[in-house]
Write an enzyme that holds these catalytic residues in place. Structure first.
Site, PDB file in Angstrom:
ATOM      1  N   ARG A 240       7.700  -0.853  11.329  1.00  0.00           N
ATOM      2  CA  ARG A 240       8.081  -2.030  10.544  1.00  0.00           C
ATOM      3  C   ARG A 240       9.594  -2.021  10.379  1.00  0.00           C
ATOM      4  O   ARG A 240      10.155  -1.087   9.799  1.00  0.00           O
ATOM      5  CB  ARG A 240       7.392  -1.981   9.172  1.00  0.00           C
TER       6      ARG A 240
ATOM      7  N   HIS B 189      14.541  -8.981   4.340  1.00  0.00           N
ATOM      8  CA  HIS B 189      14.603  -7.757   3.525  1.00  0.00           C
ATOM      9  C   HIS B 189      16.001  -7.691   2.909  1.00  0.00           C
ATOM     10  O   HIS B 189      16.757  -6.749   3.112  1.00  0.00           O
ATOM     11  CB  HIS B 189      14.271  -6.520   4.373  1.00  0.00           C
TER      12      HIS B 189
ATOM     13  N   GLU C 187       9.333  -7.990  -1.007  1.00  0.00           N
ATOM     14  CA  GLU C 187       9.553  -7.795  -2.442  1.00  0.00           C
ATOM     15  C   GLU C 187      10.351  -8.916  -3.103  1.00  0.00           C
ATOM     16  O   GLU C 187      11.476  -8.709  -3.571  1.00  0.00           O
ATOM     17  CB  GLU C 187      10.232  -6.443  -2.683  1.00  0.00           C
TER      18      GLU C 187
ATOM     19  N   ASN D 175       3.761  -2.607  -1.303  1.00  0.00           N
ATOM     20  CA  ASN D 175       4.741  -1.527  -1.417  1.00  0.00           C
ATOM     21  C   ASN D 175       4.465  -0.815  -2.738  1.00  0.00           C
ATOM     22  O   ASN D 175       4.586  -1.409  -3.805  1.00  0.00           O
ATOM     23  CB  ASN D 175       6.169  -2.086  -1.434  1.00  0.00           C
TER      24      ASN D 175
ATOM     25  N   TYR E  99       5.090   2.738  -5.059  1.00  0.00           N
ATOM     26  CA  TYR E  99       5.808   3.991  -5.273  1.00  0.00           C
ATOM     27  C   TYR E  99       5.326   4.750  -6.502  1.00  0.00           C
ATOM     28  O   TYR E  99       5.218   5.967  -6.490  1.00  0.00           O
ATOM     29  CB  TYR E  99       7.320   3.737  -5.389  1.00  0.00           C
TER      30      TYR E  99
ATOM     31  N   GLU F 189       4.862  -0.065   2.399  1.00  0.00           N
ATOM     32  CA  GLU F 189       5.817   0.977   2.015  1.00  0.00           C
ATOM     33  C   GLU F 189       5.149   1.930   1.043  1.00  0.00           C
ATOM     34  O   GLU F 189       4.464   1.501   0.107  1.00  0.00           O
ATOM     35  CB  GLU F 189       7.054   0.406   1.295  1.00  0.00           C
TER      36      GLU F 189
HETATM   37  C1  FCB Z   1      11.678  -0.758  -1.932  1.00  0.00           C
HETATM   38  C2  FCB Z   1      12.488  -1.452  -0.871  1.00  0.00           C
HETATM   39  C3  FCB Z   1      13.004  -0.548   0.197  1.00  0.00           C
HETATM   40  C4  FCB Z   1      13.451   0.785  -0.348  1.00  0.00           C
HETATM   41  C5  FCB Z   1      12.383   1.388  -1.221  1.00  0.00           C
HETATM   42  C6  FCB Z   1      12.715   2.749  -1.775  1.00  0.00           C
HETATM   43  O1  FCB Z   1      11.784  -1.468  -3.123  1.00  0.00           O
HETATM   44  O2  FCB Z   1      11.726  -2.459  -0.253  1.00  0.00           O
HETATM   45  O3  FCB Z   1      14.040  -1.218   0.873  1.00  0.00           O
HETATM   46  O4  FCB Z   1      14.655   0.648  -1.008  1.00  0.00           O
HETATM   47  O5  FCB Z   1      12.098   0.519  -2.278  1.00  0.00           O
END
Ligand code: FCB
Length: 448
Positions: A76, A120, A165, A291, A293, A351
Protein backbone atom coordinates in the site's frame (compact mmCIF):
# COMPACT_ATOMS: atom_id res chain seq x y z
CA UNK A 1 1.63 -22.43 13.08
CA UNK A 2 -0.81 -20.74 15.43
CA UNK A 3 -1.33 -17.76 13.09
CA UNK A 4 -3.11 -19.55 10.28
CA UNK A 5 -5.25 -17.41 8.03
CA UNK A 6 -7.52 -17.97 5.05
CA UNK A 7 -5.45 -18.86 2.00
CA UNK A 8 -6.43 -15.74 0.04
CA UNK A 9 -5.61 -13.41 2.91
CA UNK A 10 -3.63 -10.40 1.65
CA UNK A 11 -0.33 -9.80 3.45
CA UNK A 12 1.11 -6.35 2.97
CA UNK A 13 3.01 -3.37 4.24
CA UNK A 14 2.14 0.29 3.89
CA UNK A 15 3.81 3.65 3.36
CA UNK A 16 2.78 7.15 2.28
CA UNK A 17 4.33 9.42 -0.32
CA UNK A 18 5.40 12.37 1.82
CA UNK A 19 6.76 10.09 4.52
CA UNK A 20 9.16 8.15 2.28
CA UNK A 21 9.64 9.66 -1.17
CA UNK A 22 11.81 12.74 -0.80
CA UNK A 23 12.47 14.31 -4.20
CA UNK A 24 10.15 17.04 -2.99
CA UNK A 25 10.87 19.43 -5.86
CA UNK A 26 12.11 16.99 -8.48
CA UNK A 27 10.66 15.76 -11.74
CA UNK A 28 8.22 18.62 -12.07
CA UNK A 29 6.49 18.02 -8.73
CA UNK A 30 4.55 20.94 -7.25
CA UNK A 31 4.73 22.08 -3.63
CA UNK A 32 2.47 20.33 -1.12
CA UNK A 33 1.06 21.63 2.14
CA UNK A 34 3.50 19.36 3.97
CA UNK A 35 6.44 20.89 2.07
CA UNK A 36 5.25 24.34 3.10
CA UNK A 37 4.44 23.28 6.68
CA UNK A 38 7.74 21.48 7.33
CA UNK A 39 9.74 24.28 5.73
CA UNK A 40 8.17 26.72 8.17
CA UNK A 41 10.16 26.69 11.44
CA UNK A 42 8.49 25.42 14.58
CA UNK A 43 6.18 22.82 13.06
CA UNK A 44 8.24 19.63 12.98
CA UNK A 45 10.53 18.28 15.71
CA UNK A 46 14.18 19.22 15.11
CA UNK A 47 13.17 21.27 12.08
CA UNK A 48 13.09 18.09 10.01
CA UNK A 49 11.39 17.85 6.62
CA UNK A 50 10.41 15.24 4.07
CA UNK A 51 12.73 16.79 1.47
CA UNK A 52 14.74 13.56 1.31
CA UNK A 53 13.00 11.21 3.77
CA UNK A 54 13.82 7.62 2.70
CA UNK A 55 14.86 8.82 -0.76
CA UNK A 56 12.38 6.31 -2.15
CA UNK A 57 11.92 8.58 -5.17
CA UNK A 58 15.38 7.45 -6.29
CA UNK A 59 15.58 4.07 -4.55
CA UNK A 60 12.20 2.61 -5.45
CA UNK A 61 13.70 -0.24 -7.47
CA UNK A 62 15.76 -1.40 -4.49
CA UNK A 63 12.75 -0.95 -2.23
CA UNK A 64 10.62 -3.18 -4.43
CA UNK A 65 13.43 -5.76 -4.39
CA UNK A 66 13.42 -5.52 -0.60
CA UNK A 67 9.65 -6.06 -0.48
CA UNK A 68 10.15 -9.10 -2.62
CA UNK A 69 12.82 -10.48 -0.28
CA UNK A 70 10.44 -9.94 2.62
CA UNK A 71 7.83 -12.02 0.84
CA UNK A 72 5.20 -9.28 0.76
CA UNK A 73 2.12 -10.07 -1.32
CA UNK A 74 0.78 -6.52 -1.41
CA UNK A 75 2.08 -2.99 -0.99
CA UNK A 76 0.00 0.00 0.00
CA UNK A 77 1.57 3.26 -1.16
CA UNK A 78 0.15 6.70 -1.77
CA UNK A 79 0.33 8.87 -4.84
CA UNK A 80 1.58 12.40 -4.25
CA UNK A 81 -1.13 14.56 -5.77
CA UNK A 82 1.28 17.45 -6.59
CA UNK A 83 3.61 15.03 -8.36
CA UNK A 84 1.04 14.32 -11.03
CA UNK A 85 -0.92 17.60 -10.90
CA UNK A 86 1.63 20.18 -9.70
CA UNK A 87 -0.98 22.91 -9.24
CA UNK A 88 -3.59 20.45 -7.98
CA UNK A 89 -5.70 20.72 -11.13
CA UNK A 90 -5.16 21.64 -14.74
CA UNK A 91 -1.87 20.59 -16.29
CA UNK A 92 -0.73 17.00 -15.76
CA UNK A 93 2.97 16.31 -15.11
CA UNK A 94 3.89 13.28 -17.25
CA UNK A 95 7.04 12.71 -15.18
CA UNK A 96 4.94 12.19 -12.10
CA UNK A 97 2.71 9.68 -13.86
CA UNK A 98 5.80 7.83 -15.13
CA UNK A 99 7.18 7.52 -11.62
CA UNK A 100 4.09 5.70 -10.32
CA UNK A 101 3.65 3.76 -13.52
CA UNK A 102 7.16 2.31 -13.25
CA UNK A 103 6.66 1.59 -9.56
CA UNK A 104 3.44 -0.29 -10.31
CA UNK A 105 5.11 -2.29 -13.10
CA UNK A 106 7.99 -3.23 -10.82
CA UNK A 107 5.55 -4.35 -8.11
CA UNK A 108 3.58 -6.48 -10.54
CA UNK A 109 6.78 -7.99 -11.94
CA UNK A 110 7.69 -8.96 -8.38
CA UNK A 111 4.26 -10.51 -7.82
CA UNK A 112 3.26 -7.79 -5.35
CA UNK A 113 -0.27 -6.41 -5.60
CA UNK A 114 -0.39 -2.60 -5.55
CA UNK A 115 -2.93 -0.87 -3.29
CA UNK A 116 -2.89 2.83 -4.19
CA UNK A 117 -4.05 5.56 -1.82
CA UNK A 118 -4.94 8.80 -3.56
CA UNK A 119 -4.81 11.19 -0.63
CA UNK A 120 -2.43 10.66 2.25
CA UNK A 121 -2.22 14.30 3.31
CA UNK A 122 0.10 15.99 0.79
CA UNK A 123 -2.41 18.41 -0.73
CA UNK A 124 -1.02 20.62 -3.50
CA UNK A 125 -0.22 23.97 -1.89
CA UNK A 126 -1.91 25.77 -4.81
CA UNK A 127 -5.23 24.21 -3.76
CA UNK A 128 -4.65 25.25 -0.16
CA UNK A 129 -4.05 28.78 -1.43
CA UNK A 130 -7.53 28.57 -2.96
CA UNK A 131 -9.06 27.54 0.37
CA UNK A 132 -7.97 23.92 0.78
CA UNK A 133 -10.28 21.22 2.10
CA UNK A 134 -12.71 23.68 3.72
CA UNK A 135 -13.53 25.06 0.24
CA UNK A 136 -16.00 23.17 -1.93
CA UNK A 137 -13.90 23.65 -5.09
CA UNK A 138 -11.66 20.91 -3.71
CA UNK A 139 -14.18 18.22 -4.65
CA UNK A 140 -13.92 18.94 -8.38
CA UNK A 141 -10.16 19.12 -8.09
CA UNK A 142 -10.08 15.74 -6.34
CA UNK A 143 -12.26 14.24 -9.07
CA UNK A 144 -9.86 15.46 -11.76
CA UNK A 145 -7.00 13.99 -9.74
CA UNK A 146 -8.82 10.66 -9.23
CA UNK A 147 -9.60 10.54 -12.96
CA UNK A 148 -6.00 11.29 -13.94
CA UNK A 149 -4.57 8.69 -11.58
CA UNK A 150 -7.08 5.98 -12.36
CA UNK A 151 -6.79 6.49 -16.13
CA UNK A 152 -3.02 6.25 -15.91
CA UNK A 153 -2.77 3.32 -13.50
CA UNK A 154 -6.19 1.67 -13.48
CA UNK A 155 -5.23 -0.90 -16.12
CA UNK A 156 -2.83 -2.36 -13.52
CA UNK A 157 -3.94 -1.09 -10.11
CA UNK A 158 -7.13 -2.85 -9.02
CA UNK A 159 -7.21 -1.75 -5.37
CA UNK A 160 -7.77 1.90 -4.56
CA UNK A 161 -8.12 3.86 -1.35
CA UNK A 162 -9.53 7.31 -1.94
CA UNK A 163 -8.61 9.12 1.25
CA UNK A 164 -6.50 8.18 4.27
CA UNK A 165 -7.79 9.14 7.73
CA UNK A 166 -10.05 12.10 6.97
CA UNK A 167 -10.38 12.74 10.71
CA UNK A 168 -6.67 13.46 10.99
CA UNK A 169 -6.60 15.58 7.82
CA UNK A 170 -9.55 17.67 8.93
CA UNK A 171 -9.23 17.88 12.69
CA UNK A 172 -5.47 17.71 13.25
CA UNK A 173 -4.80 19.88 10.19
CA UNK A 174 -7.56 22.50 10.48
CA UNK A 175 -8.67 22.44 14.15
CA UNK A 176 -5.65 21.39 16.22
CA UNK A 177 -3.02 22.92 13.94
CA UNK A 178 -0.51 20.13 14.55
CA UNK A 179 -0.52 19.01 10.92
CA UNK A 180 -0.44 20.94 7.66
CA UNK A 181 -1.84 23.45 6.96
CA UNK A 182 -1.68 24.26 10.68
CA UNK A 183 -5.03 26.01 11.11
CA UNK A 184 -7.03 26.14 14.34
CA UNK A 185 -10.66 26.62 13.38
CA UNK A 186 -13.36 24.06 14.17
CA UNK A 187 -15.67 25.43 11.48
CA UNK A 188 -12.96 24.90 8.86
CA UNK A 189 -12.30 21.40 10.19
CA UNK A 190 -15.95 20.39 9.84
CA UNK A 191 -16.16 21.73 6.29
CA UNK A 192 -12.85 20.00 5.50
CA UNK A 193 -14.14 16.68 6.87
CA UNK A 194 -17.29 17.00 4.76
CA UNK A 195 -15.36 17.74 1.57
CA UNK A 196 -12.97 14.87 2.26
CA UNK A 197 -15.94 12.50 2.54
CA UNK A 198 -17.63 14.01 -0.50
CA UNK A 199 -14.42 13.73 -2.52
CA UNK A 200 -14.25 10.12 -1.45
CA UNK A 201 -17.82 9.40 -2.57
CA UNK A 202 -17.44 11.06 -5.96
CA UNK A 203 -13.95 9.60 -6.27
CA UNK A 204 -15.29 6.06 -5.90
CA UNK A 205 -17.45 6.60 -8.98
CA UNK A 206 -14.68 8.23 -10.99
CA UNK A 207 -12.30 5.36 -10.27
CA UNK A 208 -14.92 2.78 -11.23
CA UNK A 209 -15.57 4.56 -14.53
CA UNK A 210 -11.91 4.21 -15.47
CA UNK A 211 -11.34 0.85 -13.88
CA UNK A 212 -14.54 -1.22 -13.80
CA UNK A 213 -12.86 -4.08 -11.94
CA UNK A 214 -11.53 -1.81 -9.21
CA UNK A 215 -12.06 -2.53 -5.54
CA UNK A 216 -12.41 0.87 -3.93
CA UNK A 217 -12.49 1.91 -0.29
CA UNK A 218 -11.48 4.54 2.24
CA UNK A 219 -9.10 4.19 5.19
CA UNK A 220 -10.29 5.51 8.54
CA UNK A 221 -8.37 5.95 11.77
CA UNK A 222 -10.71 4.24 14.20
CA UNK A 223 -9.94 4.50 17.89
CA UNK A 224 -12.23 2.64 20.28
CA UNK A 225 -13.20 4.76 23.27
CA UNK A 226 -13.85 3.36 26.71
CA UNK A 227 -15.27 5.27 29.66
CA UNK A 228 -12.78 5.43 32.53
CA UNK A 229 -15.57 4.67 35.01
CA UNK A 230 -19.25 3.79 34.81
CA UNK A 231 -20.14 7.34 35.92
CA UNK A 232 -22.63 9.15 33.68
CA UNK A 233 -20.04 11.86 33.02
CA UNK A 234 -17.42 9.42 31.74
CA UNK A 235 -19.97 7.55 29.67
CA UNK A 236 -21.11 10.80 28.06
CA UNK A 237 -17.48 11.70 27.37
CA UNK A 238 -16.84 8.31 25.79
CA UNK A 239 -19.93 8.53 23.58
CA UNK A 240 -18.87 12.02 22.51
CA UNK A 241 -15.29 11.00 21.64
CA UNK A 242 -16.53 7.95 19.79
CA UNK A 243 -18.94 10.22 17.96
CA UNK A 244 -16.47 12.74 16.72
CA UNK A 245 -13.63 10.36 15.88
CA UNK A 246 -15.43 7.21 14.71
CA UNK A 247 -19.15 7.73 14.05
CA UNK A 248 -18.65 11.11 12.32
CA UNK A 249 -17.13 9.16 9.43
CA UNK A 250 -18.61 5.68 9.72
CA UNK A 251 -22.24 6.82 9.88
CA UNK A 252 -22.28 8.96 6.71
CA UNK A 253 -20.37 6.26 4.81
CA UNK A 254 -22.99 3.75 5.93
CA UNK A 255 -25.78 6.02 4.69
CA UNK A 256 -26.92 7.16 8.15
CA UNK A 257 -25.91 10.80 7.85
CA UNK A 258 -23.94 12.71 10.44
CA UNK A 259 -24.76 11.61 14.01
CA UNK A 260 -27.21 14.08 15.54
CA UNK A 261 -25.62 14.05 19.02
CA UNK A 262 -22.29 15.05 17.52
CA UNK A 263 -23.80 17.79 15.34
CA UNK A 264 -25.27 19.21 18.53
CA UNK A 265 -22.01 18.73 20.43
CA UNK A 266 -20.03 20.68 17.84
CA UNK A 267 -22.73 23.35 17.81
CA UNK A 268 -21.58 24.75 14.46
CA UNK A 269 -23.58 25.46 11.32
CA UNK A 270 -23.58 22.58 8.86
CA UNK A 271 -24.32 24.85 5.92
CA UNK A 272 -21.61 23.24 3.80
CA UNK A 273 -23.89 20.21 3.35
CA UNK A 274 -25.78 20.54 0.06
CA UNK A 275 -28.62 18.52 -1.41
CA UNK A 276 -27.38 15.17 -2.66
CA UNK A 277 -24.16 15.24 -0.67
CA UNK A 278 -25.11 12.58 1.86
CA UNK A 279 -26.17 10.16 -0.89
CA UNK A 280 -22.89 10.79 -2.72
CA UNK A 281 -20.88 10.10 0.45
CA UNK A 282 -22.79 6.86 0.97
CA UNK A 283 -21.76 5.51 -2.45
CA UNK A 284 -21.23 1.84 -1.56
CA UNK A 285 -17.60 0.90 -1.11
CA UNK A 286 -16.01 -2.45 -1.83
CA UNK A 287 -14.15 -2.37 1.45
CA UNK A 288 -13.43 -0.33 4.52
CA UNK A 289 -9.78 0.29 5.41
CA UNK A 290 -9.14 0.23 9.14
CA UNK A 291 -6.11 1.93 10.65
CA UNK A 292 -5.78 0.76 14.25
CA UNK A 293 -3.04 1.57 16.73
CA UNK A 294 -4.54 1.85 20.22
CA UNK A 295 -7.65 2.65 22.26
CA UNK A 296 -8.55 5.78 24.22
CA UNK A 297 -9.92 5.95 27.72
CA UNK A 298 -12.43 8.75 28.05
CA UNK A 299 -12.41 10.72 31.31
CA UNK A 300 -14.78 13.63 31.71
CA UNK A 301 -13.45 17.04 32.61
CA UNK A 302 -16.98 18.42 32.86
CA UNK A 303 -17.14 17.73 36.58
CA UNK A 304 -14.42 18.08 39.23
CA UNK A 305 -12.33 14.92 39.56
CA UNK A 306 -13.41 14.65 43.23
CA UNK A 307 -17.06 14.44 42.18
CA UNK A 308 -16.47 11.72 39.61
CA UNK A 309 -16.36 8.00 40.31
CA UNK A 310 -12.85 6.60 40.54
CA UNK A 311 -11.60 5.19 37.23
CA UNK A 312 -12.08 1.45 36.88
CA UNK A 313 -10.40 1.31 33.50
CA UNK A 314 -6.89 2.64 33.08
CA UNK A 315 -4.28 2.31 30.42
CA UNK A 316 -2.15 -0.81 30.55
CA UNK A 317 1.52 -0.42 31.40
CA UNK A 318 2.77 -1.38 27.98
CA UNK A 319 3.29 1.71 25.82
CA UNK A 320 4.93 2.33 22.47
CA UNK A 321 7.38 5.12 21.75
CA UNK A 322 4.39 7.29 20.80
CA UNK A 323 3.05 6.84 24.34
CA UNK A 324 0.21 4.76 22.86
CA UNK A 325 -1.06 1.85 24.93
CA UNK A 326 -0.50 -1.58 23.40
CA UNK A 327 -4.06 -2.93 23.39
CA UNK A 328 -4.60 -5.74 20.89
CA UNK A 329 -8.11 -6.54 22.19
CA UNK A 330 -9.16 -3.13 20.91
CA UNK A 331 -8.60 -4.32 17.36
CA UNK A 332 -10.79 -7.36 17.92
CA UNK A 333 -13.52 -5.26 19.54
CA UNK A 334 -13.36 -2.77 16.70
CA UNK A 335 -13.58 -5.41 13.97
CA UNK A 336 -16.48 -7.06 15.79
CA UNK A 337 -18.30 -3.75 16.06
CA UNK A 338 -17.74 -2.94 12.39
CA UNK A 339 -19.03 -6.36 11.43
CA UNK A 340 -22.19 -6.23 13.52
CA UNK A 341 -23.01 -2.51 13.52
CA UNK A 342 -21.95 -1.45 10.03
CA UNK A 343 -21.58 -4.52 7.82
CA UNK A 344 -19.16 -3.24 5.19
CA UNK A 345 -18.73 -5.93 2.52
CA UNK A 346 -15.03 -6.34 3.25
CA UNK A 347 -12.44 -4.94 5.62
CA UNK A 348 -8.71 -4.52 5.22
CA UNK A 349 -6.55 -3.56 8.16
CA UNK A 350 -4.77 -0.89 6.15
CA UNK A 351 -2.45 0.16 8.99
CA UNK A 352 -1.33 -1.41 12.24
CA UNK A 353 2.05 -1.15 13.87
CA UNK A 354 4.16 0.45 16.55
CA UNK A 355 7.07 2.84 17.06
CA UNK A 356 9.93 1.73 19.26
CA UNK A 357 13.40 3.18 19.81
CA UNK A 358 15.20 0.67 17.59
CA UNK A 359 18.96 0.59 17.45
CA UNK A 360 21.51 -1.14 15.30
CA UNK A 361 23.32 -3.72 17.42
CA UNK A 362 27.07 -4.44 17.35
CA UNK A 363 26.36 -7.22 14.87
CA UNK A 364 24.74 -4.74 12.48
CA UNK A 365 21.28 -6.23 13.11
CA UNK A 366 18.19 -4.54 14.53
CA UNK A 367 16.36 -6.65 17.06
CA UNK A 368 12.84 -5.40 17.81
CA UNK A 369 11.09 -7.93 20.04
CA UNK A 370 8.51 -5.37 21.21
CA UNK A 371 7.30 -4.70 17.68
CA UNK A 372 7.29 -8.38 16.83
CA UNK A 373 5.16 -9.06 19.88
CA UNK A 374 2.83 -6.15 19.04
CA UNK A 375 2.31 -7.42 15.50
CA UNK A 376 1.85 -11.03 16.58
CA UNK A 377 -0.78 -10.17 19.16
CA UNK A 378 -2.68 -7.90 16.80
CA UNK A 379 -2.66 -10.52 14.07
CA UNK A 380 -4.10 -12.99 16.56
CA UNK A 381 -6.97 -10.55 17.09
CA UNK A 382 -7.52 -10.29 13.35
CA UNK A 383 -7.72 -14.06 13.23
CA UNK A 384 -10.23 -14.11 16.08
CA UNK A 385 -12.34 -11.54 14.24
CA UNK A 386 -12.26 -13.63 11.07
CA UNK A 387 -13.41 -16.66 13.04
CA UNK A 388 -16.28 -14.56 14.32
CA UNK A 389 -17.29 -13.91 10.72
CA UNK A 390 -15.83 -10.45 10.18
CA UNK A 391 -14.88 -10.16 6.49
CA UNK A 392 -11.26 -9.16 7.05
CA UNK A 393 -9.45 -9.76 3.77
CA UNK A 394 -5.97 -8.50 4.47
CA UNK A 395 -3.50 -6.79 6.76
CA UNK A 396 -0.91 -4.09 6.07
CA UNK A 397 1.77 -3.46 8.63
CA UNK A 398 2.60 0.20 9.18
CA UNK A 399 5.22 0.67 8.05
CA UNK A 400 7.47 -0.97 5.53
CA UNK A 401 10.28 1.51 6.31
CA UNK A 402 11.14 3.83 9.15
CA UNK A 403 10.04 7.20 7.83
CA UNK A 404 9.06 10.81 8.40
CA UNK A 405 6.44 10.63 11.16
CA UNK A 406 4.78 13.98 10.48
CA UNK A 407 5.21 16.46 13.36
CA UNK A 408 7.62 14.04 15.06
CA UNK A 409 10.03 14.07 12.13
CA UNK A 410 12.35 11.07 12.08
CA UNK A 411 12.24 10.52 15.83
CA UNK A 412 9.62 7.73 15.72
CA UNK A 413 10.53 4.50 14.00
CA UNK A 414 7.53 2.49 12.79
CA UNK A 415 9.26 0.41 10.12
CA UNK A 416 9.76 -3.33 10.02
CA UNK A 417 12.82 -2.22 8.05
CA UNK A 418 15.30 0.08 9.76
CA UNK A 419 16.48 3.10 7.77
CA UNK A 420 19.74 4.89 8.50
CA UNK A 421 18.73 8.38 7.41
CA UNK A 422 22.36 9.42 6.85
CA UNK A 423 23.42 6.59 4.56
CA UNK A 424 19.92 5.46 3.48
CA UNK A 425 20.94 1.90 4.33
CA UNK A 426 17.94 -0.40 4.90
CA UNK A 427 18.20 -3.17 7.51
CA UNK A 428 15.24 -5.54 7.90
CA UNK A 429 14.48 -5.80 11.62
CA UNK A 430 13.76 -9.09 13.36
CA UNK A 431 10.05 -8.32 13.00
CA UNK A 432 10.41 -8.16 9.20
CA UNK A 433 12.00 -11.60 9.13
CA UNK A 434 9.28 -12.93 11.41
CA UNK A 435 6.56 -11.37 9.23
CA UNK A 436 8.14 -12.98 6.17
CA UNK A 437 7.87 -16.33 7.90
CA UNK A 438 4.22 -15.75 8.82
CA UNK A 439 3.46 -14.93 5.20
CA UNK A 440 5.35 -17.97 3.95
CA UNK A 441 3.59 -20.31 6.33
CA UNK A 442 0.22 -18.93 5.32
CA UNK A 443 1.11 -19.30 1.66
CA UNK A 444 -1.22 -16.60 0.47
CA UNK A 445 -1.64 -15.48 -3.07
CA UNK A 446 -4.05 -12.77 -4.07
CA UNK A 447 -6.42 -13.90 -6.77
CA UNK A 448 -8.48 -11.55 -8.86
C1 FCB B 1 -1.42 7.12 10.84
C2 FCB B 1 -1.01 7.67 9.50
C3 FCB B 1 0.33 7.20 9.03
C4 FCB B 1 1.33 7.11 10.16
C5 FCB B 1 0.76 6.33 11.31
C6 FCB B 1 1.70 6.14 12.47
O1 FCB B 1 -2.28 8.03 11.45
O2 FCB B 1 -1.95 7.33 8.52
O3 FCB B 1 0.76 8.06 8.01
O4 FCB B 1 1.75 8.37 10.52
O5 FCB B 1 -0.41 6.96 11.77
Amino acid sequence: MELSFPSRFVWGAATASYQIEGGWDEGGKGESIWDRFSHTPGHVANGETGDVACDHYHRWRDDVALMSELGLKAYRFSVAWPRILPAGRGAVNPGGIDFYSRLVDALLDAGIVPFATLYHWDLPQALQDDGGWPARMIVDAFCQYAATASKALGDRVRHWITVNEPWVSAFVGYRDGRHAPGHTDLGEALAAAHHLLLSHGHGVKVIRENCPEAQVGIALNLTPQEPASPSPADRIESTWSDGQINRWFLDPLAGRGYPQDVIEGFGKPMDFVQAGDMAAIAEPVDFLGVNYYTRSIARSSAIPEADNEPPTITRGAELTEMGWEVYPEGLFNLLRRLHFDYAFPAIYVTENGAAFADQVGPDGQVDDPDRLSYLRRHLEMVKRAIHLGAPVKGYFVWALLDNFEWGFGFSKRFGVVYVDFTTQQRIPKTSARWYRQVILENGSALGA
